[in-house]
Design an enzyme around this catalytic site. Sequence first.
Site, PDB file in Angstrom:
ATOM      1  N   HIS A 194      17.504 -33.214 -92.027  1.00 21.57           N
ATOM      2  CA  HIS A 194      17.766 -34.614 -91.686  1.00 21.57           C
ATOM      3  C   HIS A 194      19.239 -34.933 -91.491  1.00 21.57           C
ATOM      4  CE1 HIS A 194      13.535 -35.041 -92.923  1.00 21.57           C
ATOM      5  NE2 HIS A 194      13.579 -35.765 -91.837  1.00 21.57           N
ATOM      6  N   GLU A 436       2.591 -33.801 -86.424  1.00 20.68           N
ATOM      7  CA  GLU A 436       3.683 -32.993 -86.977  1.00 20.68           C
ATOM      8  C   GLU A 436       3.185 -32.044 -88.072  1.00 20.68           C
ATOM      9  OE1 GLU A 436       6.831 -35.571 -88.302  1.00 20.68           O
ATOM     10  OE2 GLU A 436       5.467 -36.976 -89.246  1.00 20.68           O
ATOM     11  N   ASP A 460       8.885 -31.147 -88.067  1.00 21.47           N
ATOM     12  CA  ASP A 460       7.935 -30.843 -89.139  1.00 21.47           C
ATOM     13  C   ASP A 460       6.837 -29.906 -88.663  1.00 21.47           C
ATOM     14  OD1 ASP A 460       8.788 -32.007 -91.572  1.00 21.47           O
ATOM     15  OD2 ASP A 460       8.488 -33.975 -90.687  1.00 21.47           O
ATOM     16  N   CYS A 517       9.036 -36.557 -80.073  1.00 20.48           N
ATOM     17  CA  CYS A 517      10.214 -37.215 -80.641  1.00 20.48           C
ATOM     18  C   CYS A 517      10.982 -36.285 -81.579  1.00 20.48           C
ATOM     19  CB  CYS A 517       9.818 -38.495 -81.368  1.00 20.48           C
ATOM     20  SG  CYS A 517       8.743 -38.193 -82.768  1.00 20.48           S
TER      21      CYS A 517
HETATM   22  C1  PEP Z   1       9.725 -34.536 -86.704  1.00 13.08           C
HETATM   23  O1  PEP Z   1       9.265 -34.094 -87.761  1.00 13.08           O
HETATM   24  O2  PEP Z   1       9.871 -33.858 -85.663  1.00 13.08           O
HETATM   25  C2  PEP Z   1      10.145 -35.949 -86.631  1.00 13.08           C
HETATM   26  C3  PEP Z   1      10.451 -36.519 -85.490  1.00 13.08           C
HETATM   27  O3  PEP Z   1      10.249 -36.626 -87.797  1.00 13.08           O
HETATM   28  P1  PEP Z   1      11.465 -36.393 -88.851  1.00 13.08           P
HETATM   29  O4  PEP Z   1      12.427 -35.441 -88.212  1.00 13.08           O
HETATM   30  O5  PEP Z   1      12.058 -37.703 -89.138  1.00 13.08           O
HETATM   31  O6  PEP Z   1      10.739 -35.804 -90.001  1.00 13.08           O
HETATM   32 MG    MG Z   2       8.731 -35.498 -89.308  1.00 13.86          MG
END
Ligand code: PEP
Ligand code: MG
Length: 556
Positions: A194, A436, A460, A517
């Site tokens: 993150h 995910e 994920d 995303c």
């Molecule tokens: C992902 O897991 O690709 C996602 C977009 O969510 P995050 O990165 O916030 O877990």
């Molecule tokens: Mg995610």
Amino acid sequence: MVLLQGIGVSGGIAAGRLSFFHRQSDEIPRYRTADSEDEWRRFTVARGKAVQQIQELAELTRGQLRDGSEEAAQILEAHGIMAMDPEYEEDVGRRIRREHINAEAAVMDAAGEAAARIAVSDDSYMRARAADVEDMAHRIVAFLGQPEAPLEEPSLSDVPVILAADDLAPSETLRLDRTKILGFITAGGSAAGHTAILARTMGIPAVIGTGRQMKPEYGGQEILMDGDTGEIVIAPDEETRIRFLKKADKQRQDTENLEELKGKKTVTKDGRFIRLCCNISFPADVSAVLDSGADGIGLFRSECLFLGRKSAPSEEEQLEAYRRVLSVMGDRPVTIRTLDVGSDKQADYLGFDAETNPAMGNRGIRFSLSRPELFKIQLRALARASACGNLSIMFPMVTSVWEVTEAKRLWGQVQTELRMAGIPFDPKTPVGVMIETPAAALISDRLAERADFFSIGTNDLTQYTLACDRQSSIGIAGNAPDSGHPPVCDPYHPSILRLLELTAKNAQSAGIPVGICGGLAADQTMTEYFLSIGVGELSVPPRDILPLRRKIRTLR
Ligand code: PEP
Ligand code: MG
């Protein structure tokens, strides 16, 4: 000159002084006191000393006459003004006298509440002040603990710096004042972690995985870093400095050339429209979205509103944040993901149980469903916000049909309550599911019957499919560097591609749109493939919008 090599995870060149991130101790003593007047006296004395120290530091800083000294001195002086603010003083007094708590706890609680109030402001100047309020409180607490806190050299973080840390928790990254950060360097971390994601969303160059190469003696030195190649240079010589500056110039030029694509449609040569959206963390990011030329917001990570604070944002606070984003975006689509906490996104006040494997535990939609009272507050704020823009919502970390059915039941319940209370909302707000986990991809035919759209989270999805920790550098480097072992967390692994294809096929059969995303959405080597399997939306950090538009306009 010393050359170091890490992994570039957020592009761009940064040049500046290196500062090490020091975690402020959260261990503020907290106890009840019988003598409130004595606590009040301790507070006023400590505050007096803190303000005096601030003034001395401001003068010292101003005297240094280097770039940013004047600005840094003014920031310090603002800390002094905050410490003397009558409202703040009154709040500390009330806590000491009515709650009978010690001065340290009162100072921090009052500052925490003031900071939380301004942390959700969409004015970046105000948001930056939230961190200042807490810095100021820590300064007062330092004088409560010891009669004579030493006068330190003004910290480098008073001027913009390149920040180095072992690792940064998402809540720590979020609390940093981005106007003071030129770049991030972390010893650990991973591209899909993150911190890397936030750095990209914030448009700040970042290099991770430097391991033990960073030495304390580099602190304060001039450094150069390249967030694309992962190169770091300590005390660069002239030739290297020129090489980096030339590259930075070229990047600036490239960005300027891309400007002509603003306002143009993202269509392939054969006329297929692809929606290009941005990922954001805070309402304040919306100005970067507008600047980027994006068609909308594909992922608003709403949990960022919940991190780095002492209590959950109220329904009104959330409503305000969502409304602000929706009203600025007008009729452009905005997808807000419901709370995705758990795993590395922790907040003490949420009271998570200790888990051996938090990434596998109570996170995302599981957590929201385990706390329906908290979830419904968010759903109410979202439903109310739906009346003033083009909102979609989506659920994170889904693994079963039941989770979607249950989350939609609560969503329906909230809508019924609003209807009965005569509060306006958009009853047609699309409800999507994030794909995910391998489970969600494998049952995407069944989820598609209950979802208005899919959004694939490749970060994920990679972690859970390949059983690799997205936070760990082992994921990127393989088991042993130089072993020839391919990266463990390999988003191009055939298993991931199969799951993407299956999800896209099931979405198509059900007639619902599918977007991506996760971090892979910005990877231009994958764009043609994504379009070929039927992906219709890519949601990426703002700085990737125009390069992707350029790429897509060359494809058929
Ligand atoms: C992902 O897991 O690709 C996602 C977009 O969510 P995050 O990165 O916030 O877990
Ligand atoms: Mg995610």
